[in-house]
Design a protein around this motif. Structure first.
Motif, PDB file in Angstrom:
ATOM      1  N   PRO A   1      -7.434  -8.827  -7.466  1.00 57.61           N
ATOM      2  CA  PRO A   1      -6.738  -7.533  -7.459  1.00 57.61           C
ATOM      3  C   PRO A   1      -7.726  -6.376  -7.599  1.00 57.61           C
ATOM      4  O   PRO A   1      -8.589  -6.374  -8.474  1.00 57.61           O
ATOM      5  CB  PRO A   1      -5.800  -7.625  -8.669  1.00 57.61           C
TER       6      PRO A   1
ATOM      7  N   SER B   1      -8.290  -4.717   1.176  1.00 51.88           N
ATOM      8  CA  SER B   1      -8.153  -4.592  -0.277  1.00 51.88           C
ATOM      9  C   SER B   1      -6.926  -5.359  -0.736  1.00 51.88           C
ATOM     10  O   SER B   1      -6.028  -5.678   0.057  1.00 51.88           O
ATOM     11  CB  SER B   1      -8.034  -3.115  -0.685  1.00 51.88           C
ATOM     12  N   ASN B   2      -6.890  -5.640  -2.047  1.00 48.37           N
ATOM     13  CA  ASN B   2      -5.771  -6.347  -2.665  1.00 48.37           C
ATOM     14  C   ASN B   2      -5.104  -5.390  -3.644  1.00 48.37           C
ATOM     15  O   ASN B   2      -5.629  -5.105  -4.720  1.00 48.37           O
ATOM     16  CB  ASN B   2      -6.255  -7.605  -3.382  1.00 48.37           C
TER      17      ASN B   2
ATOM     18  N   VAL C   1      -9.705 -13.041  -2.971  1.00 49.94           N
ATOM     19  CA  VAL C   1      -9.793 -11.579  -3.072  1.00 49.94           C
ATOM     20  C   VAL C   1      -9.015 -11.176  -4.317  1.00 49.94           C
ATOM     21  O   VAL C   1      -7.783 -11.280  -4.365  1.00 49.94           O
ATOM     22  CB  VAL C   1      -9.228 -10.878  -1.823  1.00 49.94           C
TER      23      VAL C   1
ATOM     24  N   PRO D   1      -0.168 -11.279  -4.822  1.00 50.20           N
ATOM     25  CA  PRO D   1      -1.153 -10.412  -4.163  1.00 50.20           C
ATOM     26  C   PRO D   1      -0.490  -9.540  -3.106  1.00 50.20           C
ATOM     27  O   PRO D   1       0.654  -9.777  -2.701  1.00 50.20           O
ATOM     28  CB  PRO D   1      -2.126 -11.408  -3.537  1.00 50.20           C
ATOM     29  N   ASP D   2      -1.220  -8.525  -2.663  1.00 48.68           N
ATOM     30  CA  ASP D   2      -0.733  -7.631  -1.608  1.00 48.68           C
ATOM     31  C   ASP D   2      -1.948  -7.134  -0.829  1.00 48.68           C
ATOM     32  O   ASP D   2      -2.632  -6.198  -1.249  1.00 48.68           O
ATOM     33  CB  ASP D   2       0.041  -6.457  -2.202  1.00 48.68           C
ATOM     34  N   LEU D   3      -2.214  -7.762   0.312  1.00 43.82           N
ATOM     35  CA  LEU D   3      -3.365  -7.388   1.132  1.00 43.82           C
ATOM     36  C   LEU D   3      -3.049  -6.141   1.957  1.00 43.82           C
ATOM     37  O   LEU D   3      -1.956  -6.013   2.518  1.00 43.82           O
ATOM     38  CB  LEU D   3      -3.755  -8.539   2.060  1.00 43.82           C
TER      39      LEU D   3
ATOM     40  N   ALA E   1      -5.570 -13.143  -4.150  1.00 41.85           N
ATOM     41  CA  ALA E   1      -5.170 -13.696  -2.861  1.00 41.85           C
ATOM     42  C   ALA E   1      -6.149 -14.811  -2.506  1.00 41.85           C
ATOM     43  O   ALA E   1      -7.364 -14.607  -2.520  1.00 41.85           O
ATOM     44  CB  ALA E   1      -5.164 -12.620  -1.790  1.00 41.85           C
TER      45      ALA E   1
ATOM     46  N   VAL F   1      -8.044 -16.223   2.278  1.00 39.50           N
ATOM     47  CA  VAL F   1      -7.795 -15.027   3.087  1.00 39.50           C
ATOM     48  C   VAL F   1      -8.562 -15.154   4.401  1.00 39.50           C
ATOM     49  O   VAL F   1      -9.744 -15.522   4.421  1.00 39.50           O
ATOM     50  CB  VAL F   1      -8.219 -13.760   2.329  1.00 39.50           C
TER      51      VAL F   1
ATOM     52  N   GLU G   1       2.647 -13.110  -0.498  1.00 41.48           N
ATOM     53  CA  GLU G   1       2.354 -11.720  -0.848  1.00 41.48           C
ATOM     54  C   GLU G   1       3.631 -10.944  -1.171  1.00 41.48           C
ATOM     55  O   GLU G   1       4.747 -11.386  -0.870  1.00 41.48           O
ATOM     56  CB  GLU G   1       1.623 -11.031   0.308  1.00 41.48           C
TER      57      GLU G   1
ATOM     58  N   ASN H   1      -0.543  -5.686   6.680  1.00 38.12           N
ATOM     59  CA  ASN H   1      -1.603  -6.647   6.997  1.00 38.12           C
ATOM     60  C   ASN H   1      -2.170  -6.468   8.400  1.00 38.12           C
ATOM     61  O   ASN H   1      -3.031  -7.237   8.810  1.00 38.12           O
ATOM     62  CB  ASN H   1      -1.079  -8.083   6.862  1.00 38.12           C
TER      63      ASN H   1
ATOM     64  N   SER I   1      -3.051 -14.538   4.214  1.00 40.83           N
ATOM     65  CA  SER I   1      -3.401 -15.147   2.933  1.00 40.83           C
ATOM     66  C   SER I   1      -2.630 -16.437   2.761  1.00 40.83           C
ATOM     67  O   SER I   1      -1.489 -16.564   3.244  1.00 40.83           O
ATOM     68  CB  SER I   1      -3.084 -14.190   1.771  1.00 40.83           C
TER      69      SER I   1
END
Length: 400
Positions: free
Chosen positions: A190, A142-143, A188, A116-118, A149, A152, A223, A229, A219
């Motif tokens: 993608p 957003s992810n 959360v 994931p990538d918040l 994720a 969170v 990530e 973040n 998270s």
């Protein structure tokens, strides 16, 4: 014999010194003489041509009779070949092979696409507020990764100039503890977006650096990056805040050169600034030549420049250019130029109302002496020794 050797010694030493001086001198390049261009002239007279008269013989026309041979028609009988019947081969049917379904390879669990990538963004409205006003912070999470994720958490502690009223989230649960808002979202996915709204009241004047609100998202899953973040938003009071930046071109100059100072006045506050005055006194190593401004009026008295502007709205700038000439060596402190700006209004801070720049001078290069200074002395000493030695020998022979 011994006396002869001692009398020859000055000549030998002098010759050695002359040889050393000759070897220490740079070689002299002698150019080759260009070839001579020799042009040969001929004195012989050109030959004379004697015209000759050759009689012209007229052509003779002799008629010739060529007999015409008539063509002969010889009939030829060509046999007719009957056509042959070629059997037609029926077309063959090619069987159609149905397409096969190729399975898409799964993303390895340790690749960045499987993480994931918040991404957290934050804004505030209104951005300028006074005591008693209400402000609304909007946080968007957003992810942007390729995997969900999990666990969170969004943490947002409000600064002391605010009083928390309420908070809500489009997904998960929003928890309030004093002036801190915490939102917990189990998963959360993608591409999913979570929106958080926080409403607060301004209870004190929002002055820097305490007028900045920072929120952080975390998270429980590793990530791709956590650089995105964190997000912040700033509330300004309805007060101006003047800034001044200064530069010089060229940055290095010598006596006689002209330089141009550029001063930029800005307003990063939440209200217009009125009765603005810029003051710039040039050092004694410079002579003022001229000044221009994009707003207000500019005046000069000696080496002092003054610019007056009636007002400056938030986000606007005024650019002032001062042209001067270097008339004395640029030695500290006469190579430092400091300017300042002020307003009749109360500002958020005056720490950014002055700016200075240093004008440098080129490095001093020592003069270089041409040739080898030792060579002339060696030549003189060697020549003197040779003359003394020759004189001694000649005097000895005259006695004999």
């Amino acid at each position: 014999m011994r006396h002869v050797v001692w009398r020859m010694l000055p000549i030998v030493l002098g010759g050695a010194l002359l040889l050393i001086a000759l070897l220490s001198s740079p070689p002299v390049m002698v150019g080759a003489m260009p070839p001579l261009n020799i042009t040969e002239t001929s004195t012989a007279e050109p030959p004379t041509r004697t015209p000759t008269n050759t009689p012209v013989v007229p052509p003779t026309n002799t008629p010739t009779n060529t007999p015409v041979v008539p063509p002969t028609n010889t009939p030829t009988n060509t046999p007719v070949v009957p056509p042959t019947n070629t059997p037609v081969v029926p077309p063959t049917s090619t069987p159609v092979i149905p397409p096969t379904d190729t399975p898409t390879p799964a993303v390895p669990p340790d690749s960045p696409g499987a993480r994931p990538d918040l991404v957290l963004n934050k804004s505030v409205s209104p951005a300028v507020a006074r005591v008693g006003d209400q402000v609304v912070y909007t946080l968007t999470l957003s992810n942007a990764g390729g995997a969900p994720a999990v666990d969170v958490t969004i943490d947002d502690p409000l600064p002391a100039f605010l009083r928390l009223i309420d908070a809500s989230a489009s997904s998960g649960a929003a928890q309030i503890a004093g002036n801190r808002v915490t939102v917990v979202v189990p998963v959360v996915a993608p591409g999913e977006v979570v929106t958080i709204t926080i409403r607060a009241e301004v209870v004190a004047e929002p002055l820097p650096p305490d007028n900045r609100n920072v929120a952080v998202a975390r998270s429980g899953t590793t990530e791709i990056t956590t650089d995105n973040n964190t997000s912040s938003a700033t509330v300004l009071p309805p007060v101006p805040d003047l800034t001044l930046a200064k530069s010089v071109s060229p940055a290095v100059a010598r006596i006689g050169d002209q330089v141009v100072y550029t001063l930029t006045i800005g307003n990063i506050g939440g209200a217009p600034a009125t009765d603005i005055t810029l003051t710039d006194t040039l050092p004694s190593s410079l002579r003022l030549l001229g000044v221009t401004t994009t707003a207000g009026t500019a005046s000069a008295s000696g080496n002092q420049v003054t610019v007056a502007a009636p007002s400056l709205a938030p986000g606007e700038t005024i650019v002032v250019q001062v042209t001067a000439q270097v008339v004395a060596p640029l030695v500290a402190p006469n190579n430092v130029n400091t300017a300042s700006v002020r307003t009749s209004d109360r500002e958020i801070t005056t720490d950014n109302n002055a700016s200075s720049v240093t004008l440098g001078s080129p490095p001093v290069s020592l003069p270089q002496t041409a040739g080898n200074p030792v060579r002339p002395f060696l030549s003189l000493i060697g020549l003197a020794l040779v003359i003394i030695g020759l004189g001694t020998l000649l005097q000895r022979r005259s006695y004999r």
